[in-house]
Motif scaffolding. Structure first.
Motif, mmCIF file in Angstrom:
data_model
loop_
_atom_site.group_PDB
_atom_site.id
_atom_site.type_symbol
_atom_site.label_atom_id
_atom_site.label_comp_id
_atom_site.label_asym_id
_atom_site.label_seq_id
_atom_site.Cartn_x
_atom_site.Cartn_y
_atom_site.Cartn_z
ATOM 1 N N ALA A 1 3.481 19.597 59.907
ATOM 2 C CA ALA A 1 4.480 19.808 58.859
ATOM 3 C C ALA A 1 4.215 21.122 58.150
ATOM 4 O O ALA A 1 3.077 21.601 58.103
ATOM 5 N N ILE A 2 5.280 21.676 57.624
ATOM 6 C CA ILE A 2 5.211 22.867 56.803
ATOM 7 C C ILE A 2 5.680 22.472 55.408
ATOM 8 O O ILE A 2 6.755 21.895 55.255
ATOM 9 N N GLU A 3 4.859 22.735 54.415
ATOM 10 C CA GLU A 3 5.195 22.425 53.025
ATOM 11 C C GLU A 3 5.840 23.653 52.373
ATOM 12 O O GLU A 3 5.323 24.758 52.479
ATOM 13 N N PHE A 4 6.972 23.435 51.714
ATOM 14 C CA PHE A 4 7.669 24.503 51.011
ATOM 15 C C PHE A 4 7.576 24.283 49.508
ATOM 16 O O PHE A 4 7.410 23.136 49.051
ATOM 17 N N GLY B 1 8.519 20.998 46.838
ATOM 18 C CA GLY B 1 8.331 19.681 47.446
ATOM 19 C C GLY B 1 9.049 19.458 48.754
ATOM 20 O O GLY B 1 8.951 18.379 49.320
ATOM 21 N N ARG B 2 9.785 20.437 49.249
ATOM 22 C CA ARG B 2 10.456 20.266 50.544
ATOM 23 C C ARG B 2 9.434 20.374 51.666
ATOM 24 O O ARG B 2 8.427 21.067 51.545
ATOM 25 N N ARG B 3 9.726 19.698 52.760
ATOM 26 C CA ARG B 3 8.798 19.627 53.878
ATOM 27 C C ARG B 3 9.589 19.611 55.184
ATOM 28 O O ARG B 3 10.578 18.889 55.305
ATOM 29 N N LEU B 4 9.153 20.405 56.147
ATOM 30 C CA LEU B 4 9.737 20.403 57.482
ATOM 31 C C LEU B 4 8.689 19.842 58.434
ATOM 32 O O LEU B 4 7.585 20.379 58.530
ATOM 33 N N THR B 5 9.015 18.744 59.102
ATOM 34 C CA THR B 5 8.091 18.173 60.081
ATOM 35 C C THR B 5 8.605 18.491 61.476
ATOM 36 O O THR B 5 9.813 18.613 61.688
ATOM 37 N N ASP C 1 15.281 17.415 58.107
ATOM 38 C CA ASP C 1 13.912 17.790 57.760
ATOM 39 C C ASP C 1 12.942 17.601 58.917
ATOM 40 O O ASP C 1 11.744 17.777 58.748
ATOM 41 N N ASN C 2 13.459 17.206 60.085
ATOM 42 C CA ASN C 2 12.598 16.892 61.227
ATOM 43 C C ASN C 2 13.131 17.524 62.505
ATOM 44 O O ASN C 2 14.310 17.372 62.831
#
Length: 70
Positions: free
Chosen positions: A29-32, A35-39, A57-58
């Motif tokens: 995952a990448i944390e932005f 609080g946004r997150r891209l898995t 988001d995935n």
């Protein structure tokens, strides 16, 4: 992960290749900020073709078992 034009490339290191081989899946995952997150994940599937999905988001890449063994 590398994104260029309309292509996403995943490069796995040796440990990730080993994890994929034994467990059938590698994810991260990448944390932005905010609080946004891209898995994203690469996983073995029973399907006949390599397939990619994106659901907001995935990002998931499905690799058929026979292709994964190559």
């Amino acid at each position: 992960m590398r994104i260029q034009d309309n292509v996403i490339r995943f490069r796995l290191n040796r440990r990730e290749v080993s994890d994929f081989d034994s467990g059938g899946k590698v994810d991260a995952a990448i944390e932005f900020p905010g609080g946004r997150r891209l898995t994203y994940a690469v996983e073995k599937t029973g399907g006949g073709q390599v397939a990619a999905t994106f659901d907001g988001d995935n990002i998931r890449i499905g690799i058929p078992e026979p292709v994964a063994r190559e």
